[in-house]
Design a protein around this motif. Sequence first.
Motif, mmCIF file in Angstrom:
data_model
loop_
_atom_site.group_PDB
_atom_site.id
_atom_site.type_symbol
_atom_site.label_atom_id
_atom_site.label_comp_id
_atom_site.label_asym_id
_atom_site.label_seq_id
_atom_site.Cartn_x
_atom_site.Cartn_y
_atom_site.Cartn_z
ATOM 1 N N ARG A 117 -86.939 99.297 33.567
ATOM 2 C CA ARG A 117 -86.271 100.029 34.632
ATOM 3 C C ARG A 117 -86.204 101.499 34.221
ATOM 4 O O ARG A 117 -85.754 101.825 33.129
ATOM 5 N N GLY A 118 -86.701 102.395 35.102
ATOM 6 C CA GLY A 118 -86.688 103.816 34.791
ATOM 7 C C GLY A 118 -86.943 104.658 36.024
ATOM 8 O O GLY A 118 -87.255 104.157 37.103
ATOM 9 N N PHE A 119 -86.843 105.968 35.847
ATOM 10 C CA PHE A 119 -87.016 106.927 36.938
ATOM 11 C C PHE A 119 -88.449 107.437 36.946
ATOM 12 O O PHE A 119 -88.954 107.920 35.931
ATOM 13 N N CYS A 120 -89.100 107.351 38.091
ATOM 14 C CA CYS A 120 -90.504 107.744 38.219
ATOM 15 C C CYS A 120 -90.613 109.267 38.307
ATOM 16 O O CYS A 120 -89.958 109.905 39.129
ATOM 17 N N SER A 121 -91.450 109.839 37.442
ATOM 18 C CA SER A 121 -91.642 111.285 37.463
ATOM 19 C C SER A 121 -93.030 111.683 37.943
ATOM 20 O O SER A 121 -93.366 112.851 37.913
ATOM 21 N N GLY A 122 -93.834 110.725 38.388
ATOM 22 C CA GLY A 122 -95.137 111.055 38.959
ATOM 23 C C GLY A 122 -96.277 110.573 38.088
ATOM 24 O O GLY A 122 -96.113 109.704 37.235
ATOM 25 N N ILE A 123 -97.447 111.166 38.342
ATOM 26 C CA ILE A 123 -98.651 110.733 37.637
ATOM 27 C C ILE A 123 -99.280 111.922 36.921
ATOM 28 O O ILE A 123 -99.335 113.029 37.449
ATOM 29 N N ASN A 124 -99.694 111.676 35.707
ATOM 30 C CA ASN A 124 -100.426 112.643 34.911
ATOM 31 C C ASN A 124 -101.442 111.829 34.102
ATOM 32 O O ASN A 124 -101.337 111.702 32.900
ATOM 33 N N GLY A 125 -102.392 111.255 34.821
ATOM 34 C CA GLY A 125 -103.271 110.260 34.222
ATOM 35 C C GLY A 125 -102.584 108.918 34.285
ATOM 36 O O GLY A 125 -103.004 108.014 34.984
ATOM 37 N N ASP A 126 -101.474 108.779 33.555
ATOM 38 C CA ASP A 126 -100.625 107.590 33.613
ATOM 39 C C ASP A 126 -99.478 107.869 34.586
ATOM 40 O O ASP A 126 -99.025 109.005 34.702
ATOM 41 N N VAL A 127 -98.995 106.832 35.252
ATOM 42 C CA VAL A 127 -97.755 106.967 36.009
ATOM 43 C C VAL A 127 -96.635 106.963 34.975
ATOM 44 O O VAL A 127 -96.616 106.122 34.082
ATOM 45 N N GLU A 128 -95.714 107.919 35.070
ATOM 46 C CA GLU A 128 -94.684 108.059 34.039
ATOM 47 C C GLU A 128 -93.310 107.671 34.556
ATOM 48 O O GLU A 128 -92.891 108.096 35.633
ATOM 49 N N LEU A 129 -92.625 106.872 33.745
ATOM 50 C CA LEU A 129 -91.234 106.508 33.982
ATOM 51 C C LEU A 129 -90.405 107.061 32.832
ATOM 52 O O LEU A 129 -90.763 106.899 31.668
ATOM 53 N N ASN A 130 -89.283 107.714 33.151
ATOM 54 C CA ASN A 130 -88.413 108.306 32.144
ATOM 55 C C ASN A 130 -87.057 107.618 32.125
ATOM 56 O O ASN A 130 -86.682 106.960 33.082
ATOM 57 N N ARG A 131 -86.325 107.796 31.029
ATOM 58 C CA ARG A 131 -84.986 107.226 30.828
ATOM 59 C C ARG A 131 -85.013 105.720 31.087
ATOM 60 O O ARG A 131 -84.175 105.186 31.792
ATOM 61 N N CYS A 132 -85.968 105.039 30.495
ATOM 62 C CA CYS A 132 -86.197 103.607 30.749
ATOM 63 C C CYS A 132 -85.337 102.720 29.862
ATOM 64 O O CYS A 132 -84.987 103.093 28.742
ATOM 65 N N THR A 133 -85.077 101.535 30.368
ATOM 66 C CA THR A 133 -84.455 100.463 29.601
ATOM 67 C C THR A 133 -85.225 99.183 29.856
ATOM 68 O O THR A 133 -85.767 98.980 30.949
ATOM 69 N N LEU A 134 -85.272 98.326 28.836
ATOM 70 C CA LEU A 134 -85.897 97.006 29.001
ATOM 71 C C LEU A 134 -84.918 96.081 29.683
ATOM 72 O O LEU A 134 -83.723 96.069 29.356
ATOM 73 N N GLN A 135 -85.420 95.279 30.607
ATOM 74 C CA GLN A 135 -84.598 94.338 31.365
ATOM 75 C C GLN A 135 -85.044 92.924 31.061
ATOM 76 O O GLN A 135 -86.184 92.698 30.657
ATOM 77 N N PRO A 136 -84.192 91.952 31.324
ATOM 78 C CA PRO A 136 -84.653 90.565 31.237
ATOM 79 C C PRO A 136 -85.743 90.328 32.282
ATOM 80 O O PRO A 136 -85.680 90.884 33.373
#
Length: 139
Positions: A117-136
């Motif tokens: 779970r994280g906040f999408c910041s867009g694409i720069n080759g890879d789609v990037e998610l920031n401030r992520c946490t692992l979820q069950p």
Amino acid sequence: MKKPAIFASVIIILAAAVYFGWQQYHKAPETSTSRTADYQLTAAELFAAYEENEISAHETYGGKLLEVQGNVFDSESDMNGITVLMLDAGHPVFGVKCLLSEPLKDGPKLETTVVVRGFCSGINGDVELNRCTLQPSEL
């Protein structure tokens, strides 16, 4: 007689503006655990949306809290000690890059299916998610 009232009003307005600015500056950023996700999807679906139409995908997902499921194909720590997980998106080179908010001592093994779970910041080759946490894994 009006000058002191105007001066006092200006001082009060400036003090209120400084106080509001101070509060906003020191406000903690929203975390990925503070609310429910705006969208739940797989890494392949997210990457395909950006690959098909980057502008439309960014309008839909940009800045939003996403819950993304995918297989880990790379896990490393960057130069700042942030754990970075790469999720397979079905592309031979690129994927979904997840920057975790907390460093992991023992990250998930490669080829493990995870939900991030994280906040999408867009694409720069890879789609990037920031401030992520692992979820069950429930997705």
